[in-house]
Design a protein around this motif. Structure first.
Motif, PDB file in Angstrom:
ATOM      1  N   VAL A   1      35.573  31.483  25.124  1.00  0.00           N
ATOM      2  CA  VAL A   1      36.766  32.204  24.687  1.00  0.00           C
ATOM      3  C   VAL A   1      37.815  32.132  25.785  1.00  0.00           C
ATOM      4  O   VAL A   1      37.558  32.545  26.915  1.00  0.00           O
ATOM      5  CB  VAL A   1      36.451  33.685  24.375  1.00  0.00           C
ATOM      6  CG1 VAL A   1      37.716  34.420  23.962  1.00  0.00           C
ATOM      7  CG2 VAL A   1      35.401  33.788  23.288  1.00  0.00           C
ATOM      8  N   VAL A   2      38.990  31.592  25.463  1.00  0.00           N
ATOM      9  CA  VAL A   2      40.082  31.605  26.426  1.00  0.00           C
ATOM     10  C   VAL A   2      40.861  32.901  26.255  1.00  0.00           C
ATOM     11  O   VAL A   2      41.065  33.373  25.145  1.00  0.00           O
ATOM     12  CB  VAL A   2      41.015  30.379  26.252  1.00  0.00           C
ATOM     13  CG1 VAL A   2      40.307  29.108  26.651  1.00  0.00           C
ATOM     14  CG2 VAL A   2      41.537  30.264  24.834  1.00  0.00           C
ATOM     15  N   VAL A  41      43.592  28.223  32.831  1.00  0.00           N
ATOM     16  CA  VAL A  41      43.203  29.041  31.686  1.00  0.00           C
ATOM     17  C   VAL A  41      41.850  29.679  31.965  1.00  0.00           C
ATOM     18  O   VAL A  41      40.885  28.981  32.309  1.00  0.00           O
ATOM     19  CB  VAL A  41      43.107  28.184  30.406  1.00  0.00           C
ATOM     20  CG1 VAL A  41      42.847  29.057  29.193  1.00  0.00           C
ATOM     21  CG2 VAL A  41      44.372  27.372  30.204  1.00  0.00           C
ATOM     22  N   THR A  42      41.766  31.010  31.825  1.00  0.00           N
ATOM     23  CA  THR A  42      40.477  31.681  32.021  1.00  0.00           C
ATOM     24  C   THR A  42      39.625  31.555  30.764  1.00  0.00           C
ATOM     25  O   THR A  42      40.101  31.750  29.651  1.00  0.00           O
ATOM     26  CB  THR A  42      40.654  33.171  32.363  1.00  0.00           C
ATOM     27  OG1 THR A  42      41.318  33.833  31.286  1.00  0.00           O
ATOM     28  CG2 THR A  42      41.460  33.346  33.636  1.00  0.00           C
ATOM     29  N   ASN A  43      38.354  31.233  30.967  1.00  0.00           N
ATOM     30  CA  ASN A  43      37.349  31.208  29.905  1.00  0.00           C
ATOM     31  C   ASN A  43      36.327  32.286  30.241  1.00  0.00           C
ATOM     32  O   ASN A  43      35.793  32.308  31.360  1.00  0.00           O
ATOM     33  CB  ASN A  43      36.658  29.848  29.839  1.00  0.00           C
ATOM     34  CG  ASN A  43      37.624  28.734  29.493  1.00  0.00           C
ATOM     35  OD1 ASN A  43      37.694  28.274  28.371  1.00  0.00           O
ATOM     36  ND2 ASN A  43      38.401  28.290  30.490  1.00  0.00           N
ATOM     37  N   LEU A  44      36.034  33.163  29.293  1.00  0.00           N
ATOM     38  CA  LEU A  44      35.260  34.367  29.592  1.00  0.00           C
ATOM     39  C   LEU A  44      33.892  34.070  30.184  1.00  0.00           C
ATOM     40  O   LEU A  44      33.318  34.899  30.879  1.00  0.00           O
ATOM     41  CB  LEU A  44      35.119  35.227  28.337  1.00  0.00           C
ATOM     42  CG  LEU A  44      36.388  35.975  27.908  1.00  0.00           C
ATOM     43  CD1 LEU A  44      36.110  36.855  26.719  1.00  0.00           C
ATOM     44  CD2 LEU A  44      36.966  36.796  29.043  1.00  0.00           C
ATOM     45  N   THR A  99      34.255  27.032  38.468  1.00  0.00           N
ATOM     46  CA  THR A  99      33.402  28.192  38.260  1.00  0.00           C
ATOM     47  C   THR A  99      33.909  29.354  39.105  1.00  0.00           C
ATOM     48  O   THR A  99      34.100  29.222  40.323  1.00  0.00           O
ATOM     49  CB  THR A  99      31.945  27.870  38.629  1.00  0.00           C
ATOM     50  OG1 THR A  99      31.493  26.782  37.811  1.00  0.00           O
ATOM     51  CG2 THR A  99      31.043  29.067  38.398  1.00  0.00           C
ATOM     52  N   VAL A 100      34.129  30.505  38.446  1.00  0.00           N
ATOM     53  CA  VAL A 100      34.615  31.696  39.143  1.00  0.00           C
ATOM     54  C   VAL A 100      33.623  32.827  38.911  1.00  0.00           C
ATOM     55  O   VAL A 100      32.438  32.588  38.699  1.00  0.00           O
ATOM     56  CB  VAL A 100      36.040  32.056  38.682  1.00  0.00           C
ATOM     57  CG1 VAL A 100      37.036  31.030  39.176  1.00  0.00           C
ATOM     58  CG2 VAL A 100      36.120  32.181  37.152  1.00  0.00           C
ATOM     59  N   GLY A 101      34.077  34.085  38.944  1.00  0.00           N
ATOM     60  CA  GLY A 101      33.185  35.219  38.767  1.00  0.00           C
ATOM     61  C   GLY A 101      32.898  35.519  37.309  1.00  0.00           C
ATOM     62  O   GLY A 101      33.288  34.772  36.398  1.00  0.00           O
ATOM     63  N   ASP A 102      32.210  36.650  37.072  1.00  0.00           N
ATOM     64  CA  ASP A 102      31.818  37.038  35.720  1.00  0.00           C
ATOM     65  C   ASP A 102      33.016  37.480  34.886  1.00  0.00           C
ATOM     66  O   ASP A 102      33.816  38.303  35.327  1.00  0.00           O
ATOM     67  CB  ASP A 102      30.803  38.189  35.768  1.00  0.00           C
ATOM     68  CG  ASP A 102      29.445  37.751  36.266  1.00  0.00           C
ATOM     69  OD1 ASP A 102      28.750  38.567  36.872  1.00  0.00           O
ATOM     70  OD2 ASP A 102      29.084  36.573  36.044  1.00  0.00           O
ATOM     71  N   PHE A 103      33.135  36.926  33.693  1.00  0.00           N
ATOM     72  CA  PHE A 103      34.126  37.322  32.697  1.00  0.00           C
ATOM     73  C   PHE A 103      35.550  37.349  33.263  1.00  0.00           C
ATOM     74  O   PHE A 103      36.180  38.406  33.326  1.00  0.00           O
ATOM     75  CB  PHE A 103      33.778  38.675  32.065  1.00  0.00           C
ATOM     76  CG  PHE A 103      32.511  38.654  31.277  1.00  0.00           C
ATOM     77  CD1 PHE A 103      31.317  39.041  31.853  1.00  0.00           C
ATOM     78  CD2 PHE A 103      32.504  38.221  29.962  1.00  0.00           C
ATOM     79  CE1 PHE A 103      30.129  39.000  31.131  1.00  0.00           C
ATOM     80  CE2 PHE A 103      31.333  38.177  29.235  1.00  0.00           C
ATOM     81  CZ  PHE A 103      30.129  38.566  29.823  1.00  0.00           C
ATOM     82  N   TYR A 122      45.100  33.250  41.562  1.00  0.00           N
ATOM     83  CA  TYR A 122      44.265  34.446  41.703  1.00  0.00           C
ATOM     84  C   TYR A 122      43.734  34.834  40.321  1.00  0.00           C
ATOM     85  O   TYR A 122      44.502  34.990  39.372  1.00  0.00           O
ATOM     86  CB  TYR A 122      45.069  35.591  42.321  1.00  0.00           C
ATOM     87  CG  TYR A 122      45.281  35.401  43.809  1.00  0.00           C
ATOM     88  CD1 TYR A 122      46.220  34.480  44.294  1.00  0.00           C
ATOM     89  CD2 TYR A 122      44.536  36.120  44.740  1.00  0.00           C
ATOM     90  CE1 TYR A 122      46.402  34.285  45.652  1.00  0.00           C
ATOM     91  CE2 TYR A 122      44.723  35.932  46.102  1.00  0.00           C
ATOM     92  CZ  TYR A 122      45.647  35.016  46.556  1.00  0.00           C
ATOM     93  OH  TYR A 122      45.818  34.822  47.904  1.00  0.00           O
ATOM     94  N   VAL A 123      42.397  34.979  40.230  1.00  0.00           N
ATOM     95  CA  VAL A 123      41.720  35.217  38.950  1.00  0.00           C
ATOM     96  C   VAL A 123      40.963  36.534  39.017  1.00  0.00           C
ATOM     97  O   VAL A 123      40.118  36.722  39.912  1.00  0.00           O
ATOM     98  CB  VAL A 123      40.731  34.072  38.626  1.00  0.00           C
ATOM     99  CG1 VAL A 123      40.079  34.309  37.268  1.00  0.00           C
ATOM    100  CG2 VAL A 123      41.424  32.723  38.669  1.00  0.00           C
ATOM    101  N   ALA A 124      41.243  37.441  38.068  1.00  0.00           N
ATOM    102  CA  ALA A 124      40.529  38.716  37.998  1.00  0.00           C
ATOM    103  C   ALA A 124      39.242  38.521  37.202  1.00  0.00           C
ATOM    104  O   ALA A 124      39.276  38.148  36.025  1.00  0.00           O
ATOM    105  CB  ALA A 124      41.401  39.776  37.346  1.00  0.00           C
TER     106      ALA A 124
END
Length: 562
Positions: free
Chosen positions: A36-37, A51-54, A73-77, A91-93
């Motif tokens: 899910v984006v 684009v963040t993917n959950l 690959t980043v953190g959870d959700f 920066y990605v939350a």
């Protein structure tokens, strides 16, 4: 300079809107449809989307080719995302699991597309904004009811600012003085926006808006704030000078994301519940257009594409048949069918249908308009089930005139899309005289088109000719996996190998020393020699690993070290 709006949809797709026409001109498949984006940002030069993917991934899209060129690959959700003004860091939350006591922010270096820092923040971080100077990042923590302030020089949290209930979106004025935070509410929907003075990092005002404020955007001149209210289907417009709402604009169900064009003339609002985007004229604060996009549109980003894409030299001329005009119509006719007094029912079957062009006459030379006389013939088989299944055939004709644009040298064609026939049924036991009739109705849908063979110039990106089939060969490194290095020598300065990816793919490969990046390169589908020099070496071979960071397998041959 063209301006495009990019909308993150469900099924992991991004819709591309040309803002000059408000039409969707492309749909980009990001990753697998089960991801899910949610949020999306664009680099200042308009070249890449992040684009963040959950499911723990940020995808990088090249806006030139509208294809995914890297995955990180980043953190959870991961949810919210923002990029620094010079485009160097993203920066990605990472909101984390529902039970997490804190979330994190991943920092991506856009030069390498690697995560270079991970910063603990509050619970359920959602919104991210970077100030115009690029020295501070502000992150809303939904379940902590506050905003974390990150110093970008050290990538550490230096302050925490209390705001309203369940903060979501955040935006900063162009002068860098104020931040506006949408407080959506958790146990029940809120209706406030918190105003933060960024010079003192304190909340100085609370503005009452619509129900369930979710995301925020500020006009380039810094005069107005647009807030999506998911609870009452409106967008609130705040005057920055007075911090008062000057208008609540009805926009349609579940307004979620908001972005404003670089010239400040239009605001684009994603409507999550009916798969549309509303376009607001910021001069009149009225909805002037509605665009259908993909399922569950959430995040949106707008940017100018100010580079040749592709370059004018990379173009070719092709011949193709262009449809200049078309018209679809439906005709219907009822015919009388003789029946017997033994009738139990009639059946009507279409055996064949054909559309013919009888005549073409010009009616407007300047606009190439013509009147076309058409005739459609339908061959039927009608069966009387009550008379020993006796049957007969009948031809039904339709005449139709249509007006089309027909260019000089063009051709016309007519096709029957569908043809059906049905007869009225008479209830059993009804006595019918031998000379009675029953009704059968014939319906036809057809399309007439004007076409012409034309030459057009198109971008030439790559040949679509089939390649010679061959085995990939070599040792396969699956996505996300590593490859062991030779144990001799015990210390290394360089790694050499031949490598390729699956056809049509590219994958980054990185050398890590105790988990820290030393160097990387991108492997393509062509078998190519590579040499990776390790800065600051030599390194003990047991602490060095070669890792595949992409989505394609990498095939390694003849790996050596020195």
């Amino acid at each position: 300079m063209p301006t495009f709006a990019y909308v993150a949809n469900d099924n992991n797709k991004v819709s591309v809107i040309d803002t000059s026409t408000n039409t969707v001109i492309n749909t980009i498949q990001v990753l697998s449809p089960d991801n899910v984006v949610k949020a999306i940002t664009i680099t200042p030069d308009g070249r890449y989307l992040y684009v963040t993917n959950l499911y723990n991934v940020v995808a990088v899209i090249d806006t030139c080719s509208n294809t995914v060129v890297a995955t990180i690959t980043v953190g959870d959700f991961p949810t919210g995302i923002a990029i620094t003004p010079e485009g160097r860091y993203v920066y990605v939350a990472n909101s984390g699991l529902a039970t997490s006591t804190s979330g994190t922010v991943s920092v991506i270096d856009t030069d390498t597309n690697l995560v270079v820092a991970t910063i603990p923040v509050g619970r359920d971080p959602v919104g991210v904004a970077v100030n115009p100077a690029g020295n501070f990042v502000y992150v809303t923590n939904a379940k902590s009811d506050n905003v974390s302030v990150i110093d970008t020089t050290t990538n550490t949290v230096i302050n925490t600012i209390a705001v309203g209930d369940f903060p979501q979106g955040i935006a900063i004025t162009p002068n860098g003085n104020f931040a506006y935070v949408a407080n959506q509410g958790q146990s029940s929907l809120s209706n406030t926006v918190s105003v933060i003075d960024l010079n003192t990092n304190t909340m100085i005002a609370t503005v009452t808006v619509g129900l369930g404020p979710t995301n925020v955007a500020i006009t380039p001149n810094g005069n107005f704030v647009y807030v999506t209210n998911v609870g009452d289907n409106t967008v609130s417009v705040i005057n920055v000078a007075t911090n008062t709402v000057i208008k609540n604009i009805p926009v349609g169900p579940c307004p979620f994301g908001v972005a404003i064009t670089p010239d400040g003339s239009l605001a684009y609002i994603t409507r999550a519940c009916d798969n549309k985007v509303s376009v607001i004229d910021t001069h009149t604060n009225t909805v002037v257009d509605t665009i259908t996009v993909g399922n569950l549109p959430l995040g949106i980003a707008i940017g100018n594409v100010n580079f040749p894409c592709p370059s004018p030299l990379d173009r070719i001329c092709i011949e193709t048949t262009r449809i200049f005009d078309s018209c679809t119509f439906e005709v219907e006719k009822t015919i009388k069918v003789p029946v017997s007094n033994k009738i139990q029912g009639l059946q009507c079957e279409v055996l064949e249908s054909k559309c013919s062009i009888l005549n073409i006459s010009k009616i407007d030379e300047q606009q190439n308009l013509v009147e076309v006389k058409l005739q459609i013939k339908v061959l039927l088989r009608i069966t009387n089930k009550g008379c020993n299944n006796s049957s007969f055939k009948k031809v039904v004709c339709f005449n139709k005139n249509v007006t089309l644009m027909l260019p000089e040298g063009g051709d016309l064609s007519c096709e029957v899309n569908s043809a059906t026939c049905g007869c009225n049924q008479i209830s059993e036991g009804t006595r019918i005289c031998c000379n009675n009739n029953s009704d059968c109705t014939v319906k036809v849908t057809a399309t007439v088109k004007s076409k012409k063979l034309v030459q057009v110039e198109v971008p030439f990106l790559r040949s679509c000719e089939s390649k010679q089939c061959s085995s990939n060969g070599g040792i396969r490194i699956a996505p996300g996996k590593s490859y062991p290095l030779p144990s001799v020598p015990s210390e290394i300065n360089s790694i050499m190998f031949l490598a390729k990816t699956d056809q049509g793919m590219a994958s980054p490969i990185i050398v890590l020393f105790n988990g820290l990046p030393l160097t990387f390169t991108t492997i393509t589908e062509e078998l190519t020699p590579y040499k990776l020099d390790l800065p600051g070496g030599p390194y003990p071979v047991g602490s060095v690993s070669l890792n595949n960071l992409g989505t394609s397998s990498i095939y390694i041959r003849n790996l050596t070290t020195e």
